[in-house]
Write a protein that holds these residues in place. Structure first.
Motif, PDB file in Angstrom:
ATOM      1  N   ALA A  35       0.844  -1.198   0.000  1.00 22.87           N
ATOM      2  CA  ALA A  35       0.000   0.000   0.000  1.00 22.87           C
ATOM      3  C   ALA A  35       0.874   1.241   0.000  1.00 22.87           C
ATOM      4  N   GLU A  95      -3.350   4.580  -1.346  1.00 22.67           N
ATOM      5  CA  GLU A  95      -4.425   3.903  -0.609  1.00 22.67           C
ATOM      6  C   GLU A  95      -4.837   4.718   0.603  1.00 22.67           C
ATOM      7  N   MET A 149      -8.868   2.167  -2.269  1.00 26.78           N
ATOM      8  CA  MET A 149      -9.174   1.005  -1.442  1.00 26.78           C
ATOM      9  C   MET A 149     -10.527   0.392  -1.787  1.00 26.78           C
TER      10      MET A 149
END
Length: 428
Positions: A61, A113, A322
Motif C-alpha cells: 500500500a 491507498e 481502497m
C-alpha cells in the motif's frame, strides 16, 4: 484551498490491531520530500518515498503524508516497525501541497491507498468520492477513541479514516527571555514590549497570520468563520469577528515579523529570536532539535472574551483506491489500525513531538508530558473545525483577507466583508 498546517506522528508498539500481525523484513528508500510548510515541486508533489516497510508475502500500500523535516525520521521508524511485525509493504512518501496532489491524483486513479491530514476534508472529500467507507472491514472500534475523534472521521454514517491525534495551537514562550507564562494579555504585552527590537532581529511574538493560526483571536469575542448550525452560517464578517481581527492587529501585529507566512514566523522563534510563539504540537520537534529552552502555556486572559483557536483531529484517510479491496487495501487498513491504536507509539509521539493522543486509554493520562497536557487544555477551550463541505470555500478568501489586513492594505471590516462576499458567491 486549505490553510497550511502540520500534522504529527511516528513509531509503533503494539496494541489491538498489532496482535493480529506477524513479522517480516524491512528496507528503506531515501526521501526527496518537502516539509509540511508547503514547499516542493511545481506540481505539488515531493517525488520519492521516504520510508518503505517491505513485507514478505502480504499486499503493498502507498501512504502519503506532509511533514516537517524534523518529523520524518520518526515516520520512517513507524513504517519500518510496522514492516518488522507484519507481512505487508507500506511505501511512504512525503508530499508537499497535499490538497493539490490528492485532488488531481485521486480522480485520475493515481492516488495512494491512504493519506494523512486533519479532519476538515472529511465532508468535501466524501462528497467528491475521494474517500471510501471502511466501517465493515475495520477490526478496531471507534469506541477506542475520544468522542470528538470518533465523530471527526465519520460522514453520513461512513467511516472514512481513523484518528490518531488532536491538534491546535497555543502559546509558547522562550524561557531564556520570559520568566513565566503571562496570566493576562497585559502581562504578555509587557513582556513583548520589553524584548521587541526589530533592528536587532528580536521580536515579541512569532505567529503565522493565516486563518488557522489567527482563529483563536477572531473567535475570541463570539466571532466565527462558518457554523452550519447558526443563522447565518457564515460569520466571518460579523461584528464579533471584525472585533477579534482588530484586536489581533492592534495587540499582536506590532510585535511580529513583517512577513505573515508560516516559515519566517516559525523561524524567528525556533532560532531564539522571539519571546513568544503561537504554534502547534508539531512545532515542538523543531524546537527540541534546535535546543530552544521553551515552555508551553495556555493563552492569557483577555478582557471580555477568551482565545478560542480551531482544533483538528489528525487522521489517516481511506482513499478511493481502497474501494476494490484486495491485498493493497488490507495492507493499508492494517497499517492505519496499528498506527492509530498503539499506546507505545502514541506515548513516543507525545514525548518527542508534543502529539496529543485521542486514544481513550491515554486521554488525560498522567504519563503524558506537561506540554501535551497543556495543549489538551487548549483543545478543550477551542472550536472544532467544521467538516461541512462548504467550509472548503472559506479558507482561501479568509487567508487573502488576513494577509491584506496584516499588511495594512485593507481595514478589518473591509477585508472580512470582501471575503464573505467571495465565499457566498462560491457557494452559489
Amino acid at each position: 484551498m486549505t490553510m497550511e498546517r502540520r500534522t504529527v506522528l511516528e513509531r509503533i508498539g503494539g496494541v489491538a490491531a498489532a496482535a493480529a500481525l506477524a513479522g517480516c523484513s524491512v528496507q528503506e528508500q531515501g526521501s526527496t520530500g518537502g516539509t509540511a510548510s508547503g514547499g516542493g515541486s511545481g506540481d505539488g508533489s515531493s517525488q520519492g518515498a521516504d520510508g518503505t516497510a517491505s513485507g514478505s508475502s502480504g499486499g503493498t500500500a502507498t501512504a502519503w503524508y506532509q511533514l516537517q523535516d524534523s518529523e520524518l525520521p520518526a515516520r520512517k521508524d513507524a513504517i519500518a516497525s510496522f514492516g518488522e511485525q507484519t507481512e505487508y509493504t507500506i511505501e511512504g512518501s512525503d508530499i508537499s501541497k497535499m490538497e493539490n496532489k490528492t485532488t488531481s491524483a485521486i480522480p485520475a486513479g493515481q492516488g495512494p491507498e491512504i493519506f494523512e491530514w486533519a479532519h476538515d476534508w472529511v465532508g468535501d472529500y466524501s462528497q467528491r468520492e475521494f474517500v471510501v467507507d471502511q466501517s465493515d472491514q475495520l477490526s478496531v472500534s471507534l469506541d477506542q477513541f475520544s468522542d470528538a475523534a470518533a465523530s471527526a472521521v465519520q460522514y453520513d454514517g461512513a467511516v472514512v479514516g481513523l484518528p490518531h491525534s488532536a491538534e491546535t495551537v497555543t502559546l509558547i514562550y522562550n524561557a531564556d527571555i520570559v520568566d513565566e507564562a503571562p496570566e493576562t494579555m497585559d502581562d504578555m504585552v509587557a513582556a513583548m514590549e520589553d524584548y521587541h527590537d526589530p533592528d536587532k532581529s528580536q521580536y515579541g511574538l512569532a505567529a503565522p497570520f493565516d486563518p488557522y493560526f489567527t482563529s483563536g483571536w477572531i473567535q475570541a469575542f463570539g466571532g466565527y468563520y462558518f457554523d452550519p448550525e447558526k443563522d447565518p452560517a457564515l460569520g466571518i464578517d460579523s461584528d464579533a469577528s471584525v472585533e477579534g481581527l482588530q484586536f489581533a492587529l492592534d495587540t499582536l501585529r506590532p510585535y511580529m515579523p513583517n512577513d505573515p507566512t508560516y516559515e519566517p514566523q516559525a523561524a524567528a522563534f525556533s532560532e531564539g529570536n522571539a519571546a513568544f510563539a503561537v504554534n502547534g504540537p508539531w512545532y515542538l520537534a523543531t524546537l527540541n532539535q534546535n535546543d530552544i529552552d521553551y515552555e508551553v502555556a495556555t493563552f492569557p486572559e483577555i478582557d471580555g472574551g477568551q482565545v478560542r483557536p480551531y482544533t483538528g483531529i489528525s487522521m489517516w484517510y481511506f482513499a478511493s483506491a481502497m474501494s476494490d479491496g484486495g491485498s493493497s487495501a488490507e495492507a493499508a487498513r492494517s497499517f492505519v489500525e496499528w498506527f492509530a491504536t498503539s499506546e507505545d507509539h502514541q506515548l513516543r509521539l507525545a514525548e518527542e513531538q508534543g502529539s496529543i493522543p485521542v486514544l481513550d486509554s491515554l486521554v488525560g493520562s498522567d504519563e503524558l508530558p506537561s506540554t501535551v497536557q497543556t495543549y489538551s487544555q487548549t483543545v478543550s477551550q477551542g472550536v472544532p473545525m467544521p467538516t461541512d463541505p462548504r467550509m472548503n470555500k472559506v479558507w482561501a478568501p479568509v487567508k487573502t483577507a488576513l494577509t491584506k489586513a496584516f499588511n495594512g492594505d485593507a481595514e478589518p471590516e473591509q477585508a472580512l466583508s470582501t471575503a464573505a462576499e467571495e465565499i457566498r458567491s462560491k457557494w452559489e
